[in-house]
Design a protein around this motif. Sequence first.
Motif, PDB file in Angstrom:
ATOM      1  N   UNK A 112      -1.443  -3.626  -3.892  1.00 10.65           N
ATOM      2  CA  UNK A 112      -0.119  -3.251  -4.405  1.00 10.65           C
ATOM      3  C   UNK A 112       0.751  -2.687  -3.283  1.00 10.65           C
ATOM      4  N   UNK A 113       1.132  -3.550  -2.367  1.00  9.97           N
ATOM      5  CA  UNK A 113       1.837  -3.101  -1.165  1.00  9.97           C
ATOM      6  C   UNK A 113       3.202  -2.529  -1.513  1.00  9.97           C
ATOM      7  N   UNK A 114       3.859  -3.084  -2.493  1.00 12.60           N
ATOM      8  CA  UNK A 114       5.213  -2.634  -2.845  1.00 12.60           C
ATOM      9  C   UNK A 114       5.227  -1.215  -3.402  1.00 12.60           C
ATOM     10  N   UNK A 115       4.082  -0.699  -3.778  1.00 17.08           N
ATOM     11  CA  UNK A 115       4.016   0.651  -4.345  1.00 17.08           C
ATOM     12  C   UNK A 115       3.726   1.723  -3.299  1.00 17.08           C
ATOM     13  N   UNK A 116       3.647   1.330  -2.031  1.00 19.56           N
ATOM     14  CA  UNK A 116       3.306   2.273  -0.967  1.00 19.56           C
ATOM     15  C   UNK A 116       4.538   3.058  -0.523  1.00 19.56           C
ATOM     16  N   UNK A 117       4.418   4.384  -0.495  1.00 18.86           N
ATOM     17  CA  UNK A 117       5.509   5.248  -0.043  1.00 18.86           C
ATOM     18  C   UNK A 117       5.434   5.506   1.449  1.00 18.86           C
ATOM     19  N   UNK A 118       4.219   5.645   1.950  1.00 17.75           N
ATOM     20  CA  UNK A 118       4.041   5.934   3.367  1.00 17.75           C
ATOM     21  C   UNK A 118       2.648   5.519   3.793  1.00 17.75           C
ATOM     22  N   UNK A 119       2.541   5.199   5.080  1.00 18.63           N
ATOM     23  CA  UNK A 119       1.236   4.892   5.645  1.00 18.63           C
ATOM     24  C   UNK A 119       1.073   5.704   6.910  1.00 18.63           C
TER      25      UNK A 119
ATOM     26  N   UNK B 135      -7.056   4.783   8.613  1.00 18.27           N
ATOM     27  CA  UNK B 135      -5.779   4.345   8.076  1.00 18.27           C
ATOM     28  C   UNK B 135      -5.617   4.938   6.677  1.00 18.27           C
ATOM     29  N   UNK B 136      -4.404   5.313   6.341  1.00 14.95           N
ATOM     30  CA  UNK B 136      -4.151   6.013   5.084  1.00 14.95           C
ATOM     31  C   UNK B 136      -2.892   5.453   4.432  1.00 14.95           C
ATOM     32  N   UNK B 137      -2.914   5.366   3.113  1.00 11.75           N
ATOM     33  CA  UNK B 137      -1.731   4.948   2.363  1.00 11.75           C
ATOM     34  C   UNK B 137      -1.511   5.905   1.201  1.00 11.75           C
ATOM     35  N   UNK B 138      -0.265   6.233   0.969  1.00 12.34           N
ATOM     36  CA  UNK B 138       0.107   7.089  -0.171  1.00 12.34           C
ATOM     37  C   UNK B 138       1.085   6.308  -1.043  1.00 12.34           C
ATOM     38  N   UNK B 139       0.775   6.242  -2.319  1.00 14.13           N
ATOM     39  CA  UNK B 139       1.598   5.469  -3.244  1.00 14.13           C
ATOM     40  C   UNK B 139       2.765   6.290  -3.782  1.00 14.13           C
ATOM     41  N   UNK B 140       3.783   5.580  -4.252  1.00 16.37           N
ATOM     42  CA  UNK B 140       4.944   6.226  -4.852  1.00 16.37           C
ATOM     43  C   UNK B 140       4.580   6.960  -6.132  1.00 16.37           C
ATOM     44  N   UNK B 141       3.697   6.339  -6.913  1.00 17.62           N
ATOM     45  CA  UNK B 141       3.350   6.889  -8.210  1.00 17.62           C
ATOM     46  C   UNK B 141       2.194   7.862  -8.064  1.00 17.62           C
ATOM     47  N   UNK B 142       2.435   9.106  -8.503  1.00 19.44           N
ATOM     48  CA  UNK B 142       1.412  10.154  -8.509  1.00 19.44           C
ATOM     49  C   UNK B 142       0.899  10.532  -7.118  1.00 19.44           C
TER      50      UNK B 142
END
Length: 117
Positions: free
Chosen positions: A27-34, A95-102
Amino acid sequence: QVQLVESGGGLVQAGGSLRLSCVVSGSISSIAAMGWYRQAPGKERESVAVITSGGSTNYGDSVKGRFTISRDNAVNTVYLQMNSLKPEDTSVYYCHARLLIYGTQYWGQGTQVTVSS
């Protein structure tokens, strides 16, 4: 769901360079920051560099001026260019990803970077 696969770690002499890659899928489109984090034995995990979905970047004080985070949306990859490496940069890099939701977070499996003096 987001999957992160790192590569590019290895052994390098002090003063050398390495480039880490993190291929992102899901779900790449839901990523807020990496970002890239690192953790050395016996130490806490620390933030190295972050890039937001808008392209803003932020770096840890110990790597400013030496490391550069970037992304290539065409191949869903985030990079960490590491120059002027020092023995104290030796660590496992994640590597780290933070999603927009929650603010849901995902981590890669880690890649070892070893800098010899």
